[in-house]
Scaffold this active site. Structure first.
Site, PDB file in Angstrom:
ATOM      1  N   LYS A  34       2.341  -1.055  -2.419  1.00  0.00           N
ATOM      2  CA  LYS A  34       1.195  -0.498  -3.176  1.00  0.00           C
ATOM      3  C   LYS A  34       1.203  -0.977  -4.628  1.00  0.00           C
ATOM      4  O   LYS A  34       1.251  -0.190  -5.572  1.00  0.00           O
ATOM      5  CB  LYS A  34       1.172   1.024  -3.132  1.00  0.00           C
ATOM      6  CG  LYS A  34       0.957   1.594  -1.723  1.00  0.00           C
ATOM      7  CD  LYS A  34       0.749   3.101  -1.753  1.00  0.00           C
ATOM      8  CE  LYS A  34       0.537   3.703  -0.385  1.00  0.00           C
ATOM      9  NZ  LYS A  34       1.735   3.755   0.464  1.00  0.00           N
TER      10      LYS A  34
HETATM   11  O1  S5P Z   1      -3.179   6.709   2.477  1.00  0.00           O
HETATM   12  C1  S5P Z   1      -2.046   6.452   2.853  1.00  0.00           C
HETATM   13  C2  S5P Z   1      -1.525   5.160   2.763  1.00  0.00           C
HETATM   14  C3  S5P Z   1      -0.260   4.920   3.267  1.00  0.00           C
HETATM   15  S1  S5P Z   1       0.276   3.280   3.316  1.00  0.00           S
HETATM   16  N1  S5P Z   1      -1.278   7.427   3.417  1.00  0.00           N
HETATM   17  C4  S5P Z   1      -0.016   7.200   3.894  1.00  0.00           C
HETATM   18  O2  S5P Z   1       0.605   8.136   4.411  1.00  0.00           O
HETATM   19  N2  S5P Z   1       0.524   5.935   3.788  1.00  0.00           N
HETATM   20  C5  S5P Z   1       1.901   5.652   4.269  1.00  0.00           C
HETATM   21  O3  S5P Z   1       1.952   5.897   5.678  1.00  0.00           O
HETATM   22  C6  S5P Z   1       2.992   6.521   3.642  1.00  0.00           C
HETATM   23  O4  S5P Z   1       3.536   5.874   2.503  1.00  0.00           O
HETATM   24  C7  S5P Z   1       3.997   6.650   4.766  1.00  0.00           C
HETATM   25  O5  S5P Z   1       4.913   5.572   4.733  1.00  0.00           O
HETATM   26  C8  S5P Z   1       3.180   6.543   6.046  1.00  0.00           C
HETATM   27  C9  S5P Z   1       2.857   7.844   6.730  1.00  0.00           C
HETATM   28  O6  S5P Z   1       4.004   8.436   7.230  1.00  0.00           O
HETATM   29  P1  S5P Z   1       3.959   9.792   8.126  1.00  0.00           P
HETATM   30  O7  S5P Z   1       5.397  10.153   8.283  1.00  0.00           O
HETATM   31  O8  S5P Z   1       3.167  10.807   7.372  1.00  0.00           O
HETATM   32  O9  S5P Z   1       3.311   9.406   9.449  1.00  0.00           O
END
Ligand code: S5P
Length: 259
Positions: free
Chosen positions: A98
């Site tokens: 990011k």
């Molecule tokens: O808007 C976003 C963009 C990203 S890249 N929301 C997110 O959650 N992410 C990433 O996706 C976040 O940094 C994490 O690595 C992943 C979601 O992880 P989870 O455990 O919530 O599924």
């Protein structure tokens, strides 16, 4: 183009042919070959765990998404080990850095420092808040390596400012730089260009939230209703009682949603 056709397996092949960006071509082809539109968000803090998950879940995914700066024991050998697992299981490496600074600074952050992201990441992402200079700065480093940039157009978190007109700006910027930008992090399909690949995080088998503002929707909502291409899943697989079975369930449900 009809959206449904655009997302079928045949159309992945078709999109791969139409896509100008080499990394988009590679990703669309490998999705079709491996029959997967699942990406694992591997947010772990040791190299051992990262390599363990990459090897275990590698067969089910098209992209492994890393936050390399979370590792407590990163060494210059870590990316080599990751790359050999990416070759073994045929997935791409996406460093979710990011980037968000001026062009000159991001070009250094991408190429230098201890992580040398440009040397091993197939995909990286950037916020558009600084304007087009961020794309130019990253392209100077990643363009010659045929790496791809994803623009953060929308976020999954509650209260995000990245939505609406901002997302539309991201779409336009991405399409205007399609020699280096090969997709978006978004909550829905934004661009109809065949080489623009949409990645959506905030996915769980059941809708919900975490305690820190993350919002989750289901695979079907994201892929069928919103027309995205790839679901990014982290904790729902990493914390599952049976992660392999859960990853295969995600792969099947995500693939069947659009095929
Ligand atoms: O808007 C976003 C963009 C990203 S890249 N929301 C997110 O959650 N992410 C990433 O996706 C976040 O940094 C994490 O690595 C992943 C979601 O992880 P989870 O455990 O919530 O599924």
């Amino acid at each position: 183009m009809q959206p449904q056709l655009l997302r079928s397996a045949n159309h992945l092949r078709h999109r791969a042919l139409l896509a100008a960006h080499p990394m988009a071509k590679r990703l669309l082809s490998l999705m079709e070959e491996k029959r997967t539109n699942l990406s694992l968000a591997c947010d772990v803090s040791t190299e051992k765990e990262l390599l363990h998950w990459a090897d275990l879940i590698g067969p089910f995914i098209c992209v492994l998404k890393t936050h390399i700066d979370i590792l407590e024991d990163f060494t210059p050998r870590t990316p080599d080990a990751l790359k050999s697992l990416a070759d073994k299981h045929n997935f791409l490496l996406f460093e979710d850095r990011k980037f968000a600074d001026i062009g000159q600074t991001v070009s250094l952050q991408y190429a230098k420092g201890i992580y040398r992201i440009a040397e091993w990441a197939d995909l990286i992402n950037a916020h558009i808040i600084p304007g087009p200079g961020i794309i130019e700065g990253l392209r100077q480093v990643g363009g010659p390596k045929k790496s791809g940039l994803l623009l953060l157009a929308e976020m999954s978190s509650k209260g995000t400012l990245a939505k609406g007109a901002y997302a539309e700006k991201a779409r336009r910027l991405g399409e205007a730089h399609s020699d280096f930008v090969c997709g978006f992090i978004s909550q829905r399909r934004l661009s109809d260009q065949p080489g623009m690949i949409h990645f959506t995080p905030g996915v769980k088998l059941k809708k919900g939230n975490d305690a820190l503002g993350q919002r989750y929707r289901t695979i079907e909502e994201v892929l069928l209703k919103e027309g995205s291409d790839i679901v990014i899943v982290g904790r729902d697989i990493l914390q599952a009682a049976d992660p392999i079975a859960t990853a295969e369930l995600y792969r099947q449900r995500a693939w069947n949603a659009v095929n």
